[in-house]
Motif scaffolding. Structure first.
Motif, mmCIF file in Angstrom:
data_model
loop_
_atom_site.group_PDB
_atom_site.id
_atom_site.type_symbol
_atom_site.label_atom_id
_atom_site.label_comp_id
_atom_site.label_asym_id
_atom_site.label_seq_id
_atom_site.Cartn_x
_atom_site.Cartn_y
_atom_site.Cartn_z
ATOM 1 N N VAL A 123 51.175 43.129 48.121
ATOM 2 C CA VAL A 123 52.391 42.261 48.794
ATOM 3 C C VAL A 123 52.824 42.787 49.554
ATOM 4 O O VAL A 123 52.520 41.845 50.669
ATOM 5 N N THR A 124 53.839 43.494 49.391
ATOM 6 C CA THR A 124 54.558 44.259 50.282
ATOM 7 C C THR A 124 53.937 44.624 51.957
ATOM 8 O O THR A 124 54.250 43.896 52.676
ATOM 9 N N ALA A 125 53.230 45.675 50.737
ATOM 10 C CA ALA A 125 52.148 46.001 52.877
ATOM 11 C C ALA A 125 51.435 45.038 53.134
ATOM 12 O O ALA A 125 51.817 44.720 54.373
ATOM 13 N N LEU A 126 50.987 43.578 52.628
ATOM 14 C CA LEU A 126 51.011 42.306 53.386
ATOM 15 C C LEU A 126 51.617 41.557 54.181
ATOM 16 O O LEU A 126 51.066 40.868 55.282
ATOM 17 N N ARG A 127 53.236 41.304 53.563
ATOM 18 C CA ARG A 127 53.507 40.905 53.999
ATOM 19 C C ARG A 127 54.250 41.794 55.281
ATOM 20 O O ARG A 127 54.221 40.704 56.684
ATOM 21 N N SER A 128 54.597 42.478 55.352
ATOM 22 C CA SER A 128 54.446 43.456 56.251
ATOM 23 C C SER A 128 53.120 43.151 57.687
ATOM 24 O O SER A 128 54.007 43.519 58.700
ATOM 25 N N ALA A 165 46.728 39.613 47.979
ATOM 26 C CA ALA A 165 46.883 40.685 46.681
ATOM 27 C C ALA A 165 45.681 40.710 45.275
ATOM 28 O O ALA A 165 45.503 41.170 44.563
ATOM 29 N N ARG A 166 46.227 39.019 44.535
ATOM 30 C CA ARG A 166 45.148 39.107 43.838
ATOM 31 C C ARG A 166 44.196 39.586 43.752
ATOM 32 O O ARG A 166 43.498 40.055 43.072
ATOM 33 N N LEU A 167 43.372 38.833 44.598
ATOM 34 C CA LEU A 167 42.012 39.014 45.220
ATOM 35 C C LEU A 167 41.761 39.903 45.350
ATOM 36 O O LEU A 167 40.427 40.449 44.764
ATOM 37 N N ILE A 168 42.158 40.837 45.835
ATOM 38 C CA ILE A 168 42.061 42.068 46.570
ATOM 39 C C ILE A 168 42.197 43.514 45.432
ATOM 40 O O ILE A 168 41.715 44.134 44.814
ATOM 41 N N LEU A 169 43.242 43.091 44.010
ATOM 42 C CA LEU A 169 43.495 44.044 43.084
ATOM 43 C C LEU A 169 42.037 43.379 42.112
ATOM 44 O O LEU A 169 41.757 44.352 41.443
ATOM 45 N N ASP A 170 41.678 42.610 41.692
ATOM 46 C CA ASP A 170 40.381 41.613 41.367
ATOM 47 C C ASP A 170 39.335 42.433 41.713
ATOM 48 O O ASP A 170 38.049 42.576 40.828
ATOM 49 N N THR A 171 38.918 42.626 42.904
ATOM 50 C CA THR A 171 37.872 43.503 43.062
ATOM 51 C C THR A 171 38.086 44.665 43.924
ATOM 52 O O THR A 171 36.682 45.117 43.141
ATOM 53 N N ALA A 172 39.111 45.578 44.240
ATOM 54 C CA ALA A 172 39.231 46.698 43.965
ATOM 55 C C ALA A 172 38.980 47.030 42.808
ATOM 56 O O ALA A 172 38.608 47.248 41.848
ATOM 57 N N ARG A 173 37.368 48.583 42.762
ATOM 58 C CA ARG A 173 37.246 49.318 41.647
ATOM 59 C C ARG A 173 37.890 50.123 41.001
ATOM 60 O O ARG A 173 38.092 51.023 40.264
ATOM 61 N N ALA A 183 42.206 51.479 50.580
ATOM 62 C CA ALA A 183 41.016 50.866 51.606
ATOM 63 C C ALA A 183 41.287 49.614 51.230
ATOM 64 O O ALA A 183 41.269 49.202 53.328
ATOM 65 N N MET A 184 41.054 49.047 50.574
ATOM 66 C CA MET A 184 40.978 47.101 51.043
ATOM 67 C C MET A 184 42.556 46.709 51.639
ATOM 68 O O MET A 184 42.456 46.203 52.963
ATOM 69 N N VAL A 185 44.100 46.898 51.063
ATOM 70 C CA VAL A 185 44.782 47.268 52.052
ATOM 71 C C VAL A 185 45.440 47.259 52.970
ATOM 72 O O VAL A 185 45.545 46.368 54.064
#
Length: 271
Positions: free
Chosen positions: A9-14, A24-32, A39-41
């Motif tokens: 969340v901090t990285a995306l807000r920045s 952030a929730r979607l990325i965390l749910d998708t990343a394996r 890399a996704m962030v």
């Protein structure tokens, strides 16, 4: 929440992501893996559309695969799908023929056949990357062709199409530069630029549509609110009686033109 959520969340807000928590929730749910997560962030923080980062977009209750360089289906286009489904269900034909023109990822076509079991689906797009993506999304439920508008469609479809959905580009050329960076920098120009007044591609589709529509068949095209009046005139010029359907909730405007007086039946009586 685990620390990784806070860090994401901090990285995306920045990076200026307005909906950082949801993303952030979607990325965390998708990343394996942790490496894939990082890399996704990084890709999202660099401005890549969220859907390209995830590899999918939610559309009409479906998870539509999207790849970098492919137009991301907009939620407002779900309104066009809803209108098209209602029209298809009202046709006398038990097996409606539906066409998704300028199909991009194939989201509209995939949504149509999901709601219309047994429908005969044909889709086309000029962009080879989009075509490959659409083939993944449509799968065995239809056929996807590469080419310009009606050009690649089988000639045997002429006069048989019950519902023709054309999600044409309609941004005026001079306004493409005003689009959000996610669109103008990462989506194909051919999927955005509609020419001087934004209606160049719409004109080409409308000009040929009567020859492809079955009696009672309908053409559906999405436009902006300010383009609706001119779009209706373009439909009328080729003999397609047009009406406009609007969703204030989705900020969507769909122009619908119908060919002739072919047989229809109430959607409620469809088996």
């Amino acid at each position: 929440m685990p620390p990784s959520y806070v860090h994401v969340v901090t990285a995306l807000r920045s990076a200026g992501c307005v909906f950082a928590e949801d993303e952030a929730r979607l990325i965390l749910d998708t990343a394996r893996t942790p490496a894939e997560l990082a890399a996704m962030v990084d890709r999202r923080a660099a401005g890549l559309p969220l859907e390209h980062v995830l590899g999918w977009a939610e559309f009409s209750g479906l998870r539509i695969a999207v790849e970098p360089g492919v137009f991301v289906p907009r939620r407002r286009t779900e309104f066009l799908v809803a209108q098209a489904v209602a029209l298809a269900r009202a046709l006398a034909s038990e097996v409606p023929v539906v066409v998704d023109l300028c199909c991009g990822s194939g989201a509209v076509g995939a949504a149509l056949v999901a709601s219309l079991p047994g429908a005969e689906l044909h889709a086309a797009d000029i962009d080879p990357v989009a075509v490959e993506c659409a083939r993944r999304n449509v799968g065995e439920r239809g056929r996807v062709y590469e080419g310009d508008l009606f050009g690649p469609l089988p000639r045997g479809l002429r006069g048989r199409v019950g519902v023709l959905a054309a999600n044409v580009p309609y941004v005026p050329s001079g306004e493409v530069g005003l689009l959000p960076p996610e669109a103008r920098d990462h989506e194909p120009l051919v999927a955005l630029d509609g020419g001087g007044d934004g209606l160049d591609v719409l004109r080409r589709v409308v000009a040929e549509a009567p020859g492809w529509l079955a009696p009672g068949g309908s053409l559906l095209v999405e436009t902006s609110e300010r383009q609706v009046g001119l779009a209706v005139e373009i439909f009328a010029a080729v003999g397609l009686g047009a009406r406009v359907e609007t969703s204030e909730e989705l900020h969507a405007n769909v122009v619908i033109g119908r060919r002739g007086n072919g047989p229809l039946r109430s959607a409620g009586t469809r088996r």
